[in-house]
Write an enzyme that holds these catalytic residues in place. Structure first.
Site, PDB file in Angstrom:
ATOM      1  N   THR A   1      35.919  40.132  40.352  1.00 46.70           N
ATOM      2  CA  THR A   1      37.133  40.957  40.463  1.00 46.70           C
ATOM      3  C   THR A   1      38.052  40.504  41.600  1.00 46.70           C
ATOM      4  O   THR A   1      39.264  40.429  41.436  1.00 46.70           O
ATOM      5  CB  THR A   1      36.713  42.436  40.710  1.00 46.70           C
TER       6      THR A   1
ATOM      7  N   LYS B   1      47.551  40.166  32.481  1.00 43.80           N
ATOM      8  CA  LYS B   1      48.281  41.101  33.346  1.00 43.80           C
ATOM      9  C   LYS B   1      49.642  40.519  33.765  1.00 43.80           C
ATOM     10  O   LYS B   1      49.885  39.309  33.625  1.00 43.80           O
ATOM     11  CB  LYS B   1      47.415  41.423  34.569  1.00 43.80           C
TER      12      LYS B   1
ATOM     13  N   ARG C   1      40.124  34.196  37.654  1.00 45.52           N
ATOM     14  CA  ARG C   1      40.490  35.052  38.782  1.00 45.52           C
ATOM     15  C   ARG C   1      40.520  34.304  40.118  1.00 45.52           C
ATOM     16  O   ARG C   1      41.055  34.824  41.102  1.00 45.52           O
ATOM     17  CB  ARG C   1      39.565  36.266  38.828  1.00 45.52           C
TER      18      ARG C   1
ATOM     19  N   HIS D   1      42.326  41.317  32.671  1.00 47.28           N
ATOM     20  CA  HIS D   1      41.343  42.396  32.523  1.00 47.28           C
ATOM     21  C   HIS D   1      40.404  42.021  31.389  1.00 47.28           C
ATOM     22  O   HIS D   1      40.846  41.476  30.369  1.00 47.28           O
ATOM     23  CB  HIS D   1      42.034  43.719  32.176  1.00 47.28           C
TER      24      HIS D   1
ATOM     25  N   ARG E   1      33.934  38.016  30.430  1.00 48.20           N
ATOM     26  CA  ARG E   1      33.820  38.402  31.846  1.00 48.20           C
ATOM     27  C   ARG E   1      33.503  37.168  32.696  1.00 48.20           C
ATOM     28  O   ARG E   1      33.976  37.037  33.817  1.00 48.20           O
ATOM     29  CB  ARG E   1      32.709  39.439  32.056  1.00 48.20           C
TER      30      ARG E   1
ATOM     31  N   PHE F   1      43.480  52.452  46.119  1.00 44.96           N
ATOM     32  CA  PHE F   1      44.346  51.441  45.483  1.00 44.96           C
ATOM     33  C   PHE F   1      44.912  51.912  44.146  1.00 44.96           C
ATOM     34  O   PHE F   1      45.594  51.152  43.461  1.00 44.96           O
ATOM     35  CB  PHE F   1      43.558  50.129  45.307  1.00 44.96           C
TER      36      PHE F   1
HETATM   37  O1  CDP Z   1      38.630  44.509  36.556  1.00 43.52           O
HETATM   38  P1  CDP Z   1      37.195  44.712  36.971  1.00 43.52           P
HETATM   39  O2  CDP Z   1      36.408  45.487  35.933  1.00 43.52           O
HETATM   40  O3  CDP Z   1      36.529  43.427  37.368  1.00 43.52           O
HETATM   41  O4  CDP Z   1      37.218  45.580  38.320  1.00 43.52           O
HETATM   42  P2  CDP Z   1      37.301  47.159  38.571  1.00 43.52           P
HETATM   43  O5  CDP Z   1      36.442  47.450  39.745  1.00 43.52           O
HETATM   44  O6  CDP Z   1      37.066  47.924  37.317  1.00 43.52           O
HETATM   45  O7  CDP Z   1      38.813  47.370  39.018  1.00 43.52           O
HETATM   46  C1  CDP Z   1      39.867  47.362  38.080  1.00 43.52           C
HETATM   47  C2  CDP Z   1      41.021  46.607  38.664  1.00 43.52           C
HETATM   48  O8  CDP Z   1      41.499  47.318  39.805  1.00 43.52           O
HETATM   49  C3  CDP Z   1      40.694  45.218  39.201  1.00 43.52           C
HETATM   50  O9  CDP Z   1      40.679  44.222  38.195  1.00 43.52           O
HETATM   51  C4  CDP Z   1      41.791  44.995  40.211  1.00 43.52           C
HETATM   52  O10 CDP Z   1      42.970  44.462  39.640  1.00 43.52           O
HETATM   53  C5  CDP Z   1      42.078  46.410  40.720  1.00 43.52           C
HETATM   54  N1  CDP Z   1      41.516  46.671  42.060  1.00 43.52           N
HETATM   55  C6  CDP Z   1      42.390  46.666  43.127  1.00 43.52           C
HETATM   56  O11 CDP Z   1      43.601  46.442  42.950  1.00 43.52           O
HETATM   57  N2  CDP Z   1      41.937  46.876  44.407  1.00 43.52           N
HETATM   58  C7  CDP Z   1      40.632  47.106  44.630  1.00 43.52           C
HETATM   59  N3  CDP Z   1      40.215  47.288  45.875  1.00 43.52           N
HETATM   60  C8  CDP Z   1      39.720  47.116  43.529  1.00 43.52           C
HETATM   61  C9  CDP Z   1      40.193  46.894  42.257  1.00 43.52           C
HETATM   62 MG    MG Z   2      36.378  47.479  35.405  1.00 39.21          MG
END
Ligand code: CDP
Ligand code: MG
Length: 246
Positions: A108, A14, A122, A147, A102, A64
């Site tokens: 996350t 990213k 992360r 990601h 992952r 968000f």
């Molecule tokens: O990326 P991942 O699959 O672990 O998490 P997701 O729940 O699918 O969310 C996608 C992306 O959204 C995350 O990797 C974060 O960068 C962003 N996100 C965010 O900016 N604020 C949040 N409260 C939750 C997710």
């Molecule tokens: Mg995701």
């Protein structure tokens, strides 16, 4: 030991990772040595709003969401230097690739990552508060550097969203392909089989394409659906084509 199934997964390095110059570290963590997976495709992409919306379609409507689009489009980290806005998109192929990547990425939320899995990618991330017009914090943007697809279905959708079959060596492709026999053009948001000045050629006869992309384009033109219902196909054919609007 049971043989793990060979899988593909999509990784995005990213904009915050690029800005912080940790790309080499991420690639090293993802190397065959650490994950047993191999690079199957890679490209530098300036992310359009269309591509960002498709990639994060599952998050539409969340507090968000708009901040997340700005993040993946590089606008958050490069507000003034549009030319620096980019991500590195990578397809990895290997036994148990989804889970391994992952795991190297980690949780996350960077705070949780630091607490629960210090040393994961992360854990190097940042949490940015998102405020409403009144200045109240309504959510958080999680700048977490990487990601990685979470499930097989997500990996298939995401790899097909970012990569054409010809971006991946034939022996490393795992999804069905077809040879297209017709033309598909895009002009002013409309699909057509006829070229006009200003049209973008999406598919031409002889092109190797994802079978599912071809089916979707055929059904869109047959049923006269809005071209936007094919954005999931169109977005990748517009990657790096023209400079993006600010
Ligand atoms: O990326 P991942 O699959 O672990 O998490 P997701 O729940 O699918 O969310 C996608 C992306 O959204 C995350 O990797 C974060 O960068 C962003 N996100 C965010 O900016 N604020 C949040 N409260 C939750 C997710
Ligand atoms: Mg995701």
């Amino acid at each position: 030991m049971q043989q793990e199934k060979v899988e593909q997964t999509l990784v995005l390095i990213k904009p915050d990772a690029l800005k912080n110059s940790v790309t080499g570290f991420l690639l090293s963590q993802l190397s065959e040595y650490h994950t047993g997976s191999r690079f199957a495709g890679a490209k530098i992409v300036q992310v359009s709003r269309m591509l960002a919306e498709q990639h994060y379609a599952a998050h539409q409507g969340k507090p968000f969401y708009e901040a997340l689009l700005d993040y993946i489009m590089g606008r958050a980290h490069y507000p003034d230097d549009a030319w620096k806005r980019r991500v590195i998109a990578i397809v990895y192929l290997g036994p148990g690739a989804l889970k391994k990547v992952r795991s190297v990425a980690g949780p996350t939320d960077p705070h949780v990552a630091r607490d629960e899995q210090p040393g994961c990618i992360r854990a190097l991330g940042t949490v940015v508060p998102i405020k409403n017009a009144a200045g109240e914090v309504i959510s958080e943007r999680l700048d977490n550097l990487i990601h990685a697809s979470a499930t097989h279905d997500e990996a298939e959708r995401e790899i097909k969203l970012w990569f054409t079959p010809c971006d991946i060596p034939p022996l490393m492709r795992t999804y069905p392909t077809d040879v297209c026999e017709e033309h598909y053009y895009l002009k002013d948001g409309e699909l057509s089989d006829t070229y006009e000045p200003g049209s973008v050629c999406l598919f031409a006869p002889g092109d190797v394409v994802w079978s599912s992309d071809l089916e979707l384009l055929r059904s869109c033109t047959r049923n006269a659906q809005a071209a936007s219902s094919c954005d999931v196909v169109i977005a990748k054919y517009l990657i790096n084509r023209n400079p993006l609007d600010d």
